[in-house]
Design a protein around this motif. Sequence first.
Motif, PDB file in Angstrom:
ATOM      1  N   GLU A 124       3.426  -5.635  -5.225  1.00  0.00           N
ATOM      2  CA  GLU A 124       3.291  -4.937  -3.952  1.00  0.00           C
ATOM      3  C   GLU A 124       3.876  -3.547  -4.060  1.00  0.00           C
ATOM      4  O   GLU A 124       4.993  -3.368  -4.526  1.00  0.00           O
ATOM      5  CB  GLU A 124       4.012  -5.712  -2.843  1.00  0.00           C
ATOM      6  CG  GLU A 124       3.776  -5.211  -1.454  1.00  0.00           C
ATOM      7  CD  GLU A 124       2.365  -5.481  -0.943  1.00  0.00           C
ATOM      8  OE1 GLU A 124       1.851  -4.651  -0.194  1.00  0.00           O
ATOM      9  OE2 GLU A 124       1.782  -6.519  -1.293  1.00  0.00           O
ATOM     10  N   VAL A 168      12.995  -5.959  -6.020  1.00  0.00           N
ATOM     11  CA  VAL A 168      12.597  -4.615  -5.626  1.00  0.00           C
ATOM     12  C   VAL A 168      12.968  -3.700  -6.780  1.00  0.00           C
ATOM     13  O   VAL A 168      14.129  -3.647  -7.194  1.00  0.00           O
ATOM     14  CB  VAL A 168      13.314  -4.160  -4.338  1.00  0.00           C
ATOM     15  CG1 VAL A 168      12.986  -2.713  -4.027  1.00  0.00           C
ATOM     16  CG2 VAL A 168      12.941  -5.063  -3.178  1.00  0.00           C
ATOM     17  N   ILE A 218       7.765 -10.076   2.073  1.00  0.00           N
ATOM     18  CA  ILE A 218       8.130  -8.698   1.700  1.00  0.00           C
ATOM     19  C   ILE A 218       9.451  -8.319   2.345  1.00  0.00           C
ATOM     20  O   ILE A 218      10.342  -7.762   1.700  1.00  0.00           O
ATOM     21  CB  ILE A 218       7.015  -7.708   2.097  1.00  0.00           C
ATOM     22  CG1 ILE A 218       5.774  -7.917   1.242  1.00  0.00           C
ATOM     23  CG2 ILE A 218       7.506  -6.268   1.979  1.00  0.00           C
ATOM     24  CD1 ILE A 218       4.558  -7.140   1.704  1.00  0.00           C
ATOM     25  N   GLU A 219       9.604  -8.630   3.626  1.00  0.00           N
ATOM     26  CA  GLU A 219      10.847  -8.324   4.330  1.00  0.00           C
ATOM     27  C   GLU A 219      12.030  -9.056   3.716  1.00  0.00           C
ATOM     28  O   GLU A 219      13.122  -8.498   3.604  1.00  0.00           O
ATOM     29  CB  GLU A 219      10.704  -8.663   5.809  1.00  0.00           C
ATOM     30  CG  GLU A 219       9.767  -7.716   6.535  1.00  0.00           C
ATOM     31  CD  GLU A 219       9.449  -8.150   7.957  1.00  0.00           C
ATOM     32  OE1 GLU A 219       9.889  -9.246   8.381  1.00  0.00           O
ATOM     33  OE2 GLU A 219       8.741  -7.392   8.647  1.00  0.00           O
ATOM     34  N   CYS A 221       8.287  -0.582  -5.876  1.00  0.00           N
ATOM     35  CA  CYS A 221       7.401  -1.742  -5.858  1.00  0.00           C
ATOM     36  C   CYS A 221       8.194  -3.036  -5.856  1.00  0.00           C
ATOM     37  O   CYS A 221       9.336  -3.072  -6.282  1.00  0.00           O
ATOM     38  CB  CYS A 221       6.503  -1.746  -7.091  1.00  0.00           C
ATOM     39  SG  CYS A 221       5.403  -0.351  -7.176  1.00  0.00           S
ATOM     40  N   ILE A 222       7.540  -4.101  -5.381  1.00  0.00           N
ATOM     41  CA  ILE A 222       8.051  -5.449  -5.590  1.00  0.00           C
ATOM     42  C   ILE A 222       7.387  -5.957  -6.857  1.00  0.00           C
ATOM     43  O   ILE A 222       6.177  -5.812  -7.038  1.00  0.00           O
ATOM     44  CB  ILE A 222       7.740  -6.373  -4.401  1.00  0.00           C
ATOM     45  CG1 ILE A 222       8.538  -5.934  -3.170  1.00  0.00           C
ATOM     46  CG2 ILE A 222       8.057  -7.826  -4.746  1.00  0.00           C
ATOM     47  CD1 ILE A 222       8.249  -6.740  -1.925  1.00  0.00           C
ATOM     48  N   LYS A 256       3.925 -10.413   4.930  1.00  0.00           N
ATOM     49  CA  LYS A 256       4.872  -9.415   5.427  1.00  0.00           C
ATOM     50  C   LYS A 256       6.272 -10.010   5.520  1.00  0.00           C
ATOM     51  O   LYS A 256       7.253  -9.363   5.185  1.00  0.00           O
ATOM     52  CB  LYS A 256       4.418  -8.900   6.786  1.00  0.00           C
ATOM     53  CG  LYS A 256       5.303  -7.834   7.346  1.00  0.00           C
ATOM     54  CD  LYS A 256       4.799  -7.318   8.673  1.00  0.00           C
ATOM     55  CE  LYS A 256       5.750  -6.280   9.219  1.00  0.00           C
ATOM     56  NZ  LYS A 256       5.317  -5.776  10.522  1.00  0.00           N
ATOM     57  N   LEU A 290       5.483  -0.537  -2.270  1.00  0.00           N
ATOM     58  CA  LEU A 290       6.241  -0.369  -1.030  1.00  0.00           C
ATOM     59  C   LEU A 290       6.285   1.067  -0.531  1.00  0.00           C
ATOM     60  O   LEU A 290       6.889   1.332   0.499  1.00  0.00           O
ATOM     61  CB  LEU A 290       7.679  -0.857  -1.236  1.00  0.00           C
ATOM     62  CG  LEU A 290       7.833  -2.311  -1.622  1.00  0.00           C
ATOM     63  CD1 LEU A 290       9.289  -2.611  -1.947  1.00  0.00           C
ATOM     64  CD2 LEU A 290       7.345  -3.205  -0.509  1.00  0.00           C
ATOM     65  N   LEU A 331      12.890  -7.289   0.484  1.00  0.00           N
ATOM     66  CA  LEU A 331      13.546  -6.019   0.800  1.00  0.00           C
ATOM     67  C   LEU A 331      14.991  -6.234   1.239  1.00  0.00           C
ATOM     68  O   LEU A 331      15.875  -5.470   0.858  1.00  0.00           O
ATOM     69  CB  LEU A 331      12.781  -5.279   1.902  1.00  0.00           C
ATOM     70  CG  LEU A 331      11.524  -4.556   1.477  1.00  0.00           C
ATOM     71  CD1 LEU A 331      10.771  -4.023   2.687  1.00  0.00           C
ATOM     72  CD2 LEU A 331      11.851  -3.421   0.531  1.00  0.00           C
ATOM     73  N   TYR A 351      11.315 -12.539  -7.855  1.00  0.00           N
ATOM     74  CA  TYR A 351      10.805 -11.300  -7.274  1.00  0.00           C
ATOM     75  C   TYR A 351      11.969 -10.343  -7.108  1.00  0.00           C
ATOM     76  O   TYR A 351      13.080 -10.757  -6.793  1.00  0.00           O
ATOM     77  CB  TYR A 351      10.173 -11.564  -5.897  1.00  0.00           C
ATOM     78  CG  TYR A 351       8.916 -12.389  -5.963  1.00  0.00           C
ATOM     79  CD1 TYR A 351       7.672 -11.779  -5.957  1.00  0.00           C
ATOM     80  CD2 TYR A 351       8.973 -13.771  -6.025  1.00  0.00           C
ATOM     81  CE1 TYR A 351       6.512 -12.528  -6.018  1.00  0.00           C
ATOM     82  CE2 TYR A 351       7.819 -14.537  -6.093  1.00  0.00           C
ATOM     83  CZ  TYR A 351       6.598 -13.907  -6.082  1.00  0.00           C
ATOM     84  OH  TYR A 351       5.450 -14.655  -6.149  1.00  0.00           O
ATOM     85  N   ILE A 379       0.870 -10.928  -0.716  1.00  0.00           N
ATOM     86  CA  ILE A 379       2.052 -11.622  -0.229  1.00  0.00           C
ATOM     87  C   ILE A 379       2.262 -11.286   1.241  1.00  0.00           C
ATOM     88  O   ILE A 379       1.853 -10.233   1.710  1.00  0.00           O
ATOM     89  CB  ILE A 379       3.303 -11.323  -1.084  1.00  0.00           C
ATOM     90  CG1 ILE A 379       3.622  -9.832  -1.134  1.00  0.00           C
ATOM     91  CG2 ILE A 379       3.122 -11.837  -2.487  1.00  0.00           C
ATOM     92  CD1 ILE A 379       4.878  -9.504  -1.933  1.00  0.00           C
ATOM     93  N   HIS A 396      10.625   1.279   7.192  1.00  0.00           N
ATOM     94  CA  HIS A 396      11.767   0.354   7.182  1.00  0.00           C
ATOM     95  C   HIS A 396      13.055   1.038   7.518  1.00  0.00           C
ATOM     96  O   HIS A 396      13.331   2.125   7.336  1.00  0.00           O
ATOM     97  CB  HIS A 396      11.862  -0.300   5.788  1.00  0.00           C
ATOM     98  CG  HIS A 396      12.489  -1.648   5.875  1.00  0.00           C
ATOM     99  ND1 HIS A 396      13.840  -1.812   5.799  1.00  0.00           N
ATOM    100  CD2 HIS A 396      11.958  -2.863   6.049  1.00  0.00           C
ATOM    101  CE1 HIS A 396      14.109  -3.085   5.905  1.00  0.00           C
ATOM    102  NE2 HIS A 396      12.973  -3.747   6.059  1.00  0.00           N
TER     103      HIS A 396
END
Length: 64
Positions: free
Chosen positions: A55, A27, A9-10, A33-34, A6, A57, A13, A25, A4, A64
């Motif tokens: 993913e 967290v 992912i952001e 993990c995602i 970035k 993390l 998050l 999806y 996936i 982050h």
Amino acid sequence: MANITKKFIEKVLHDRIVDTKQYRYRVNESTGCIEKIPIEYLDTTKAQEEWEQVEDLSNLLTLH
């Protein structure tokens, strides 16, 4: 694990939960993990155990 972006992912998050046409999806803070689950599994007992890790993390969370 799935590949996936970035940017996605952001987004996960930041929002903690993101829905797409096919998946939700989230967290998972206990595993760092995602995870994803098919949308049709929401509000069923499968939503308690069928999450797939997509993913890790652990290396990103320190940045982050």
